[in-house]
Write a protein that holds these residues in place. Sequence first.
Motif, PDB file in Angstrom:
ATOM      1  N   SER A   1      52.413  50.707  72.048  1.00 44.06           N
ATOM      2  CA  SER A   1      52.271  51.989  71.484  1.00 44.06           C
ATOM      3  C   SER A   1      52.645  53.043  72.782  1.00 44.06           C
ATOM      4  O   SER A   1      52.957  54.112  72.406  1.00 44.06           O
ATOM      5  CB  SER A   1      50.636  52.322  71.287  1.00 44.06           C
ATOM      6  OG  SER A   1      50.378  53.532  71.100  1.00 44.06           O
TER       7      SER A   1
ATOM      8  N   GLU B   1      55.188  52.737  66.449  1.00 48.40           N
ATOM      9  CA  GLU B   1      54.182  52.976  65.687  1.00 48.40           C
ATOM     10  C   GLU B   1      53.472  51.521  65.300  1.00 48.40           C
ATOM     11  O   GLU B   1      54.247  50.580  64.974  1.00 48.40           O
ATOM     12  CB  GLU B   1      54.364  53.705  64.233  1.00 48.40           C
ATOM     13  CG  GLU B   1      53.562  53.594  63.242  1.00 48.40           C
ATOM     14  CD  GLU B   1      54.026  53.993  61.939  1.00 48.40           C
ATOM     15  OE1 GLU B   1      53.389  53.755  60.864  1.00 48.40           O
ATOM     16  OE2 GLU B   1      55.323  54.470  61.682  1.00 48.40           O
TER      17      GLU B   1
ATOM     18  N   ARG C   1      45.283  55.109  69.541  1.00 47.14           N
ATOM     19  CA  ARG C   1      46.594  55.599  68.993  1.00 47.14           C
ATOM     20  C   ARG C   1      47.401  54.273  68.432  1.00 47.14           C
ATOM     21  O   ARG C   1      48.440  54.506  68.357  1.00 47.14           O
ATOM     22  CB  ARG C   1      47.372  56.188  70.130  1.00 47.14           C
ATOM     23  CG  ARG C   1      46.810  57.349  70.790  1.00 47.14           C
ATOM     24  CD  ARG C   1      47.573  57.794  71.955  1.00 47.14           C
ATOM     25  NE  ARG C   1      47.772  57.009  73.154  1.00 47.14           N
ATOM     26  CZ  ARG C   1      48.794  56.402  73.542  1.00 47.14           C
ATOM     27  NH1 ARG C   1      50.033  56.620  72.850  1.00 47.14           N
ATOM     28  NH2 ARG C   1      49.096  55.732  74.534  1.00 47.14           N
ATOM     29  N   VAL C   2      46.611  53.597  67.582  1.00 48.72           N
ATOM     30  CA  VAL C   2      47.352  52.515  66.663  1.00 48.72           C
ATOM     31  C   VAL C   2      46.593  52.299  65.580  1.00 48.72           C
ATOM     32  O   VAL C   2      45.244  52.907  65.428  1.00 48.72           O
ATOM     33  CB  VAL C   2      47.360  51.205  67.501  1.00 48.72           C
ATOM     34  CG1 VAL C   2      47.969  51.004  68.674  1.00 48.72           C
ATOM     35  CG2 VAL C   2      45.930  50.488  67.413  1.00 48.72           C
TER      36      VAL C   2
END
Length: 398
Positions: free
Chosen positions: A223, A228, A243-244
Amino acid sequence: MLASKRILLIIGGGIAAYKSLDLIRRLKERGAAVTPVLTRAAEEFVTPLSVAALAGEKAYRDLFDLTDEAEMGHIQLSRSADLVVVAPATADLMGKMAGGLANDLASTLLMATDTPVLCAPAMNVRMWDHPATRRNFEQLQADGIRFVGPNEGDMACGEYGPGRMSEPLEIVAAIEASLGSGPLSGKRILVTSGPTHEPIDPVRYIANRSSGAQGTAIARALSALGAEVVFVTGPAEVPAPDRVEVVRVETAQQMSDAVDSALPVDAGVFAAAVADWRVASASDRKLKKTRDGLPALDFAENPDILKRVAKLDDGRPALVVGFAAETDNVIEHATAKRERKGCDWIIANDVSPATGIMGGAENAVILISDDGAEEWPRMGKDAVAERLAHKISDALAG
């Protein structure tokens, strides 16, 4: 990749401030311009002279510097950058940001900016786990603040756990990703992690001895390079990365279904310790001891997720990475597994009790590919993840 980008670097007052010096050097190597700001507490750990010398720019320190403030310098500083980076982001700084305080140059800049902000937290594990810090962290995330780390490991205070600031190269990768210039930007990568729990009855299950630490670190590192990431995790001991896209599962069948739902992807990293077998007919009641002796358990084989994905005719990822946890003849067994499963790479390690790797903070792996066996030195799991993420990036770029 960071050429012509301007980074406003706010250095908080913690022992991890020494890493900010290397961070400045790494950013400058990549062509970025770095404007440093030190809190008063930061000056107890690094000097303005050393920071300014590495940045090639003045180190700003005081909100009420009359020369700079004649033209509202704190407003100009806060808005002229492409990204504001806070490293280390101490508990105090995070608290000020979450509470909207602006009583020094650093906090005023953070209040006055309309530029994206990336924080690299660093603090004692007890401070990181404190309810106030968790509330501040959640509030800052809700406010759109981005985070890299913290990592888990040994602390300067002698304790162990989450709270270590990410390494400079991890922060650089997160900066590149935040600016849309990471090497894996535009790539979608699947990572499986943790154990699976296969129920015997409502209170018992079959599982593997996996903490999920290595898979989590890999997802975080990918990440940070801009990918993504779809993170499919069993019941792991460590928290999922930020953030995943997190998909939580319990059993091997649930993990298999989640993997199918995540496809297509550019790469698949199958770090989960999936149980090979399950009880064919799990009891819906707790099994009791009886005079007849032990209950008979009939086992069935679980789906082989790695093999199935690696041998897809349609929609196979460009790179499929498997893992092999072995206790003897590591290279021999892992090489045979790679051929049997049909994956591109196998990351093999020796998890025999003497190594201390299973459940520990370090790993010693061997990457097995068409090029043979590449043995890596023993290092922290975050460092292993970072190295693997860069190799994946190179492979997908090629």
